[in-house]
Write a protein that holds these residues in place. Structure first.
Motif, mmCIF file in Angstrom:
data_model
loop_
_atom_site.group_PDB
_atom_site.id
_atom_site.type_symbol
_atom_site.label_atom_id
_atom_site.label_comp_id
_atom_site.label_asym_id
_atom_site.label_seq_id
_atom_site.Cartn_x
_atom_site.Cartn_y
_atom_site.Cartn_z
ATOM 1 N N THR A 38 33.988 23.611 40.093
ATOM 2 C CA THR A 38 35.074 24.568 40.312
ATOM 3 C C THR A 38 35.098 25.619 39.198
ATOM 4 O OG1 THR A 38 36.357 22.813 41.355
ATOM 5 C CG2 THR A 38 37.551 24.789 40.702
ATOM 6 N N ALA A 39 34.925 25.197 37.951
ATOM 7 C CA ALA A 39 34.931 26.123 36.817
ATOM 8 C C ALA A 39 33.770 27.106 36.910
ATOM 9 C CB ALA A 39 34.865 25.344 35.507
ATOM 10 N N VAL A 40 32.567 26.623 37.235
ATOM 11 C CA VAL A 40 31.401 27.509 37.382
ATOM 12 C C VAL A 40 31.643 28.494 38.520
ATOM 13 C CG1 VAL A 40 28.960 27.574 38.028
ATOM 14 C CG2 VAL A 40 29.758 25.886 36.377
ATOM 15 N N PHE A 41 32.191 28.011 39.620
ATOM 16 C CA PHE A 41 32.481 28.886 40.762
ATOM 17 C C PHE A 41 33.491 29.975 40.384
ATOM 18 C CE2 PHE A 41 35.192 29.894 44.429
ATOM 19 C CZ PHE A 41 34.243 30.467 45.259
ATOM 20 N N LEU A 42 34.575 29.605 39.700
ATOM 21 C CA LEU A 42 35.591 30.584 39.304
ATOM 22 C C LEU A 42 35.042 31.615 38.316
ATOM 23 C CD1 LEU A 42 38.786 28.343 39.023
ATOM 24 C CD2 LEU A 42 38.251 30.058 40.764
ATOM 25 N N ILE A 43 34.216 31.169 37.370
ATOM 26 C CA ILE A 43 33.586 32.103 36.430
ATOM 27 C C ILE A 43 32.701 33.093 37.184
ATOM 28 C CG2 ILE A 43 31.892 32.291 34.553
ATOM 29 C CD1 ILE A 43 33.099 29.649 33.443
ATOM 30 N N ALA A 44 31.914 32.578 38.136
ATOM 31 C CA ALA A 44 31.052 33.451 38.944
ATOM 32 C C ALA A 44 31.880 34.448 39.759
ATOM 33 C CB ALA A 44 30.164 32.615 39.858
ATOM 34 N N VAL A 45 33.014 33.994 40.302
ATOM 35 C CA VAL A 45 33.886 34.879 41.074
ATOM 36 C C VAL A 45 34.432 35.993 40.180
ATOM 37 C CG1 VAL A 45 36.143 35.006 42.237
ATOM 38 C CG2 VAL A 45 34.510 33.230 42.865
ATOM 39 N N PHE A 46 34.907 35.649 38.985
ATOM 40 C CA PHE A 46 35.451 36.656 38.075
ATOM 41 C C PHE A 46 34.383 37.661 37.635
ATOM 42 C CE2 PHE A 46 38.947 33.534 37.196
ATOM 43 C CZ PHE A 46 39.963 34.337 37.712
ATOM 44 N N ILE A 47 33.191 37.169 37.356
ATOM 45 C CA ILE A 47 32.092 38.083 36.988
ATOM 46 C C ILE A 47 31.736 38.975 38.173
ATOM 47 C CG2 ILE A 47 29.632 38.184 36.403
ATOM 48 C CD1 ILE A 47 30.099 35.678 34.658
ATOM 49 N N GLY A 48 31.671 38.406 39.354
ATOM 50 C CA GLY A 48 31.368 39.189 40.556
ATOM 51 C C GLY A 48 32.413 40.260 40.827
ATOM 52 N N ILE A 49 33.684 39.900 40.715
ATOM 53 C CA ILE A 49 34.760 40.877 40.927
ATOM 54 C C ILE A 49 34.669 41.979 39.865
ATOM 55 C CG2 ILE A 49 37.268 41.220 40.778
ATOM 56 C CD1 ILE A 49 37.569 38.487 42.182
ATOM 57 N N GLY A 50 34.405 41.603 38.626
ATOM 58 C CA GLY A 50 34.271 42.592 37.555
ATOM 59 C C GLY A 50 33.138 43.569 37.815
ATOM 60 N N LEU A 51 31.974 43.063 38.230
ATOM 61 C CA LEU A 51 30.835 43.936 38.535
ATOM 62 C C LEU A 51 31.112 44.821 39.744
ATOM 63 C CD1 LEU A 51 27.884 41.443 37.910
ATOM 64 C CD2 LEU A 51 28.561 43.400 36.497
ATOM 65 N N PHE A 52 31.775 44.249 40.756
ATOM 66 C CA PHE A 52 32.119 45.031 41.937
ATOM 67 C C PHE A 52 33.063 46.178 41.574
ATOM 68 C CE2 PHE A 52 35.212 45.820 45.355
ATOM 69 C CZ PHE A 52 34.356 46.330 46.318
ATOM 70 N N LEU A 53 34.098 45.876 40.789
ATOM 71 C CA LEU A 53 35.048 46.918 40.386
ATOM 72 C C LEU A 53 34.388 47.981 39.511
ATOM 73 C CD1 LEU A 53 38.255 44.805 39.676
ATOM 74 C CD2 LEU A 53 37.824 46.318 41.610
ATOM 75 N N ALA A 54 33.461 47.563 38.650
ATOM 76 C CA ALA A 54 32.745 48.530 37.807
ATOM 77 C C ALA A 54 31.904 49.468 38.669
ATOM 78 C CB ALA A 54 31.876 47.795 36.795
ATOM 79 N N LYS A 55 31.269 48.916 39.715
ATOM 80 C CA LYS A 55 30.465 49.761 40.601
ATOM 81 C C LYS A 55 31.340 50.677 41.440
ATOM 82 C CE LYS A 55 27.026 49.821 44.242
ATOM 83 N NZ LYS A 55 27.600 51.057 44.744
ATOM 84 N N GLU A 56 32.396 50.130 42.033
ATOM 85 C CA GLU A 56 33.288 50.932 42.871
ATOM 86 C C GLU A 56 34.018 52.005 42.063
ATOM 87 O OE1 GLU A 56 33.907 51.040 46.305
ATOM 88 O OE2 GLU A 56 32.013 49.981 46.175
ATOM 89 N N GLY A 57 34.359 51.677 40.812
ATOM 90 C CA GLY A 57 35.037 52.637 39.951
ATOM 91 C C GLY A 57 34.094 53.620 39.293
ATOM 92 N N GLU A 58 32.800 53.476 39.551
ATOM 93 C CA GLU A 58 31.769 54.342 38.977
ATOM 94 C C GLU A 58 31.929 54.462 37.460
ATOM 95 O OE1 GLU A 58 30.883 57.892 41.254
ATOM 96 O OE2 GLU A 58 32.045 57.073 42.920
ATOM 97 N N VAL A 59 32.062 53.321 36.809
ATOM 98 C CA VAL A 59 32.323 53.260 35.375
ATOM 99 C C VAL A 59 31.236 53.953 34.560
ATOM 100 C CG1 VAL A 59 32.560 51.649 33.441
ATOM 101 C CG2 VAL A 59 33.723 51.186 35.577
ATOM 102 N N VAL A 60 29.978 53.816 34.952
ATOM 103 C CA VAL A 60 28.873 54.414 34.190
ATOM 104 C C VAL A 60 28.968 55.937 34.178
ATOM 105 C CG1 VAL A 60 26.356 54.599 34.052
ATOM 106 C CG2 VAL A 60 27.400 52.428 34.645
ATOM 107 N N SER A 61 29.490 56.532 35.257
ATOM 108 C CA SER A 61 29.579 57.995 35.329
ATOM 109 C C SER A 61 30.484 58.564 34.242
ATOM 110 C CB SER A 61 30.067 58.440 36.701
ATOM 111 O OG SER A 61 31.424 58.110 36.886
ATOM 112 N N TYR A 62 31.452 57.787 33.773
ATOM 113 C CA TYR A 62 32.377 58.278 32.751
ATOM 114 C C TYR A 62 31.717 58.404 31.378
ATOM 115 C CZ TYR A 62 36.033 57.618 36.183
ATOM 116 O OH TYR A 62 36.795 57.704 37.311
ATOM 117 N N MET A 63 30.554 57.836 31.221
ATOM 118 C CA MET A 63 29.849 57.964 29.943
ATOM 119 C C MET A 63 29.107 59.292 29.849
ATOM 120 S SD MET A 63 28.540 54.088 29.383
ATOM 121 C CE MET A 63 28.161 54.352 27.668
#
Length: 198
Positions: free
Chosen positions: A18-43
């Motif tokens: 369960t802990a590994v799954f939740l960590i993977a979910v949080f990392i996945g959500i973080g990467l998804f939001l970074a891509k959708e928010g176009e975070v790299v473009s702000y640099m």
């Protein structure tokens, strides 16, 4: 491997999966939001990165129709130019503030600069326009020029530069979001273009 035992439950614990799954979910959500928010473009220094957030479209359009667009992009005015570390630290700090305000839908109709941003913009106005600020010939025909050039903010007189005279989320003409107004692509449908080129 010593650190994983501090983060994750023991190997034979029923909570480890369960802990590994939740960590993977949080990392996945973080990467998804970074891509959708176009975070790299702000640099980058590309002004179109500012239009990633629809709230900035009127401000971007105002800048697009100003004389500043030929000489300065958003970062030239709104980010410190003294060194690279200070530039990206300020961008990150300001960007996180903007992201939290826009995410919570707490933005005002008219966006105004905070004190730290005002200092940066004032320093950048002087950096680019140092000759105009220091010329003594203006003292004869602009009242209090000598005092005003050091004691006032540039936009107290030059209020329309570079974003226009009326500010607000719904004020500028042709406020098309999220596409900027300077697209070079033709808006003519391909079938019509074929017909006109015959």
């Amino acid at each position: 491997m010593k650190n994983t035992s501090k983060i994750l439950p023991k190997k034979n614990s029923k909570w480890r999966t369960t802990a590994v799954f939740l960590i993977a979910v949080f990392i996945g959500i973080g990467l998804f939001l970074a891509k959708e928010g176009e975070v790299v473009s702000y640099m980058s220094d590309n002004p179109e990165a500012c239009v990633n957030c629809h709230v900035m479209t009127p401000v971007y359009n105002g800048w697009m129709h100003s004389s500043h667009r030929e000489w300065a992009n958003c970062n030239d005015c709104h980010v410190p130019q003294d060194n690279v570390v200070n530039k990206y630290f300020f961008k990150a700090k300001d960007g996180l503030y903007h992201a939290s305000v826009f995410t919570l839908r707490a933005e005002p109709d008219v966006i105004t600069m905070k004190e730290a941003s005002q200092k940066v913009v004032q320093a950048n106005c002087i950096r680019c326009h140092v000759q105009q600020v220091t010329q003594t010939k203006y003292d004869g025909w602009i009242d209090n020029h000598a005092a005003n050039r050091t004691e006032r903010q540039c936009w107290s007189c030059h209020v329309e530069i570079p974003h226009g005279k009326v500010q607000g989320i719904s004020t500028l003409q042709y406020n098309i979001a999220p596409l900027p107004t300077d697209q070079e692509e033709a808006v003519i449908p391909s079938w019509l273009e074929k017909e006109t080129n015959k």
